[in-house]
Design an enzyme around this catalytic site. Structure first.
Site, mmCIF file in Angstrom:
data_model
loop_
_atom_site.group_PDB
_atom_site.id
_atom_site.type_symbol
_atom_site.label_atom_id
_atom_site.label_comp_id
_atom_site.label_asym_id
_atom_site.label_seq_id
_atom_site.Cartn_x
_atom_site.Cartn_y
_atom_site.Cartn_z
ATOM 1 N N ASP A 1 -4.902 -9.250 -0.271
ATOM 2 C CA ASP A 1 -5.020 -8.560 1.008
ATOM 3 C C ASP A 1 -6.215 -9.027 1.847
ATOM 4 O O ASP A 1 -6.133 -10.038 2.527
ATOM 5 C CB ASP A 1 -5.038 -7.043 0.735
ATOM 6 C CG ASP A 1 -4.944 -6.207 2.004
ATOM 7 O OD1 ASP A 1 -4.941 -6.779 3.107
ATOM 8 O OD2 ASP A 1 -4.863 -4.972 1.905
ATOM 9 N N HIS B 1 0.842 -1.210 0.000
ATOM 10 C CA HIS B 1 0.000 0.000 0.000
ATOM 11 C C HIS B 1 0.872 1.253 0.000
ATOM 12 O O HIS B 1 0.773 2.097 0.899
ATOM 13 C CB HIS B 1 -0.925 0.068 1.221
ATOM 14 C CG HIS B 1 -1.716 -1.161 1.500
ATOM 15 N ND1 HIS B 1 -2.544 -1.743 0.574
ATOM 16 C CD2 HIS B 1 -1.825 -1.914 2.613
ATOM 17 C CE1 HIS B 1 -3.117 -2.804 1.118
ATOM 18 N NE2 HIS B 1 -2.699 -2.935 2.343
HETATM 19 C C1 NGQ Z 1 -4.226 -5.234 8.451
HETATM 20 N N1 NGQ Z 1 -5.114 -4.195 6.459
HETATM 21 O O1 NGQ Z 1 -3.230 -5.296 9.172
HETATM 22 O O2 NGQ Z 1 -4.970 -6.186 8.285
HETATM 23 C C2 NGQ Z 1 -4.516 -3.932 7.753
HETATM 24 C C3 NGQ Z 1 -5.456 -3.087 8.538
HETATM 25 C C4 NGQ Z 1 -4.064 -1.649 10.035
HETATM 26 C C5 NGQ Z 1 -4.921 -3.334 5.459
HETATM 27 N N2 NGQ Z 1 -4.121 -2.362 5.644
HETATM 28 C C6 NGQ Z 1 -5.024 -2.755 9.935
HETATM 29 N N3 NGQ Z 1 -5.537 -3.479 4.327
HETATM 30 O O3 NGQ Z 1 -3.437 -1.251 9.048
HETATM 31 O O4 NGQ Z 1 -3.892 -1.164 11.155
HETATM 32 ZN ZN ZN Z 2 -2.297 -5.756 4.827
#
Ligand code: NGQ
Ligand code: ZN
Length: 416
Positions: free
Chosen positions: A288, A237
Site C-alpha cells: 500500500d 482494507h
Molecule cells: C489512497 N490510501 O488512495 O492512497 C488511500 C488514501 C483515500 C489508503 N487508503 C486516500 N491507504 O482513501 O481517500
Molecule cells: Zn490504497
C-alpha cells in the site's frame, strides 16, 4: 505440513526455494513519502490529516519522477520476495487536472518500471470522480485523479489492449466515496467479462458512517447489493466488517487485500482475521503506502495484531495446518491468481539464503515459520519471475541504477 507448502517449498543447493508472493495493493508514488509523515501536525492527527500530506506529495509527480520512484520500489519488492504487484493507480493527469498529451503517460511510467525491473504488473487504472459520498466535486488537489465514465473507459481499453505476458490490466474503483452509484454501474458494464475489479472499501469508521448516512447501508453491504461481487473482485482494507458482511463476502469468493503495516500506520483499525478464516474467506496482502516493503513484515503484523487484542498465540491456523507461517503463506498463494489475473505465476520463485544463521538447521517443516517470524535480516538471495532471473547474490540486477535514479528523483520531489 500444509499441502500447498509441501508442494511448493523445496531445498535446493542454492537455498530454500519458495513461491513468489503477490503484492495486492500498491500506490507506487507513496514510496517517496515513506517516513515523512510521522510528525504531529495536529493533536487530532488521523488518516484524514495524513491524506493532506499525501496529496501534497502527489502534486509533485510527473511521468519521469513516477518512473524513477516505481523502479526503486519494484526493486525493493523483488528483493523482499514479491514477484507480482497490483498498482492501484490514480495519478492520471497533470497537477492542474488537464490530461497529458498522451493520456496514458503516467500509466506508461509504471508499465516501463515493471518491465525494466522484471516484476509482474497488474495495472489498475482508478476511477475517481467525487470528493465524498455527497457527490461533491473533486478538491483542487484531487483534480489530477479525475475522469468521467467515457474518459475512464477509453483509458482502460487503451491500456487493456497492451496486456502481455507480464502485464494484466484491471479496473479499480477508488472507493464508494469517490464513485457515484450510476457511474459504477456504467463502468462495470463496460469492462471485459473477466476483468479484475479492486476497490478501497471500508478502511475508516468515518467512511462507514458516511455511507450509512447517505446510502443507507454499510459499504460492504451496499456493494454486495449493488454489484455482482465474485471471485474477480478484491476488496482492499475490508477493515470494518460486521458478521453478516464477513459471511457474505467470504461466500462470494472475493479476496480481501489486507495491508497490515499501512493500516497500523494510518490508524485504521484491526481486521477480524479469525472470523474471516472461520468463514473460509480468501485474503492476500499489500504494501500500500510502502512504509514497509516486506511480505514478512505484513504477515508477521497481521498475526501479531490478533495476538495483541486476543491475548492468545498462534491465531492463523487450521485443523490441518498448525503452523502459523504455513497457514498465512498458503492463503496468500491461494488468492494470488484470482486477484491479480496472472494464472501462470505459481512458478515464480524466491530462494532464501542457505548460509543465514536464522535458517541454521532448518527443515521443510519449520523453514516458513522461521522466515516469517524470526529476525529482521532480509533472507531472499535470488528471485525468478516468468523464467527470468532478476536477483542474484542478494541484490536485484538493477539495484544500484534504481537507487541512483531514485535519489535524483527525490531531489526534484523534495525541492522547495
Ligand atoms: C489512497 N490510501 O488512495 O492512497 C488511500 C488514501 C483515500 C489508503 N487508503 C486516500 N491507504 O482513501 O481517500
Ligand atoms: Zn490504497
Amino acid at each position: 505440513m500444509h499441502d500447498t507448502i509441501a508442494a511448493s517449498v523445496h531445498r535446493t543447493p542454492a537455498g530454500w526455494r519458495l513461491p513468489g508472493i503477490a503484492n495486492l495493493h500498491s500506490h507506487a508514488f507513496q514510496r517517496a513519502m515513506a517516513g515523512l509523515a510521522e510528525r504531529q501536525t495536529d493533536p487530532a492527527d488521523s488518516f484524514w490529516t495524513w491524506r493532506e500530506t499525501m496529496y501534497r506529495m502527489a502534486e509533485r509527480f510527473d511521468p519521469e519522477t513516477l518512473h524513477a520512484v516505481a523502479c526503486q520500489l519494484y526493486v525493493e519488492m523483488l528483493e523482499a520476495g514479491y514477484t507480482t504487484v497490483c498498482e492501484f493507480h490514480y495519478l492520471h493527469h497533470a497537477p492542474d487536472g488537464r490530461p497529458y498529451a498522451d493520456a496514458a503517460a503516467m500509466s506508461d511510467a509504471l508499465v516501463a518500471a515493471a518491465r525494466e525491473t522484471g516484476i509482474r504488473l497488474t495495472l489498475l487504472p482508478v476511477l475517481y470522480m467525487t470528493g465524498g459520498f455527497d457527490g461533491r466535486a473533486l478538491g483542487e488537489r484531487q483534480r489530477r485523479f479525475g475522469h468521467d465514465v467515457d474518459g475512464y473507459l477509453r483509458l482502460f481499453h487503451d491500456l487493456h489492449a497492451r496486456q502481455d505476458a507480464g502485464l494484466r490490466v484491471g479496473c479499480a474503483l477508488h472507493s464508494l466515496r469517490a464513485v457515484p452509484p450510476e457511474a459504477m454501474r456504467a463502468v462495470l458494464a463496460g469492462l471485459p467479462a473477466d476483468a479484475r475489479v479492486h476497490v478501497h472499501i471500508a478502511e475508516q469508521v468515518a467512511e462507514v458512517e458516511d455511507c450509512i448516512a447517505v446510502r443507507g447501508a454499510r459499504p460492504v453491504a451496499w456493494l454486495l447489493d449493488n454489484a455482482t461481487v465474485d471471485a474477480r473482485w478484491t476488496l482492499v482494507h475490508a477493515t470494518h466488517l460486521d458478521d453478516a458482511e464477513i459471511a457474505a463476502v467470504a461466500g462470494s469468493g472475493a479476496t480481501v487485500a489486507l495491508c497490515p503495516t499501512t493500516e497500523a500506520n494510518l490508524g485504521d483499525g484491526l481486521f477480524p482475521l479469525r472470523t474471516w478464516l472461520d468463514a473460509g474467506g480468501r485474503w492476500g496482502i499489500g504494501s500500500d503506502s510502502h512504509i514497509s516493503v516486506s511480505p514478512v513484515e505484513e504477515l508477521r503484523w497481521l498475526e501479531y495484531g490478533q495476538r495483541l487484542v486476543t491475548r492468545h498465540r498462534n491465531i492463523a491456523v487450521r485443523g490441518d495446518s498448525p503452523s502459523v507461517g504455513e497457514t498465512l503463506l498458503a492463503d496468500v498463494l491461494a488468492s494470488a491468481a484470482a486477484s491479480t489475473g496472472f494464472a501462470d505465476a505459481a512458478n515464480d520463485s524466491v530462494v532464501l539464503d542457505a548460509d543465514a544463521p536464522l535458517l541454521a538447521g532448518a527443515t521443510a517443516d519449520d523453514v516458513v515459520d522461521r522466515w516469517i517470524f524470526a529476525g529482521n535480516r532480509p533472507l531472499v538471495r535470488e528471485v525468478q519471475v516468468a523464467g527470468r532471473q532478476v536477483m542474484r547474490g542478494g541484490a536485484h540486477m538493477a539495484h544500484d541504477a534504481a537507487a541512483a535514479g531514485y535519489a535524483a528523483a527525490m531531489r526534484t520531489l523534495l525541492a522547495d
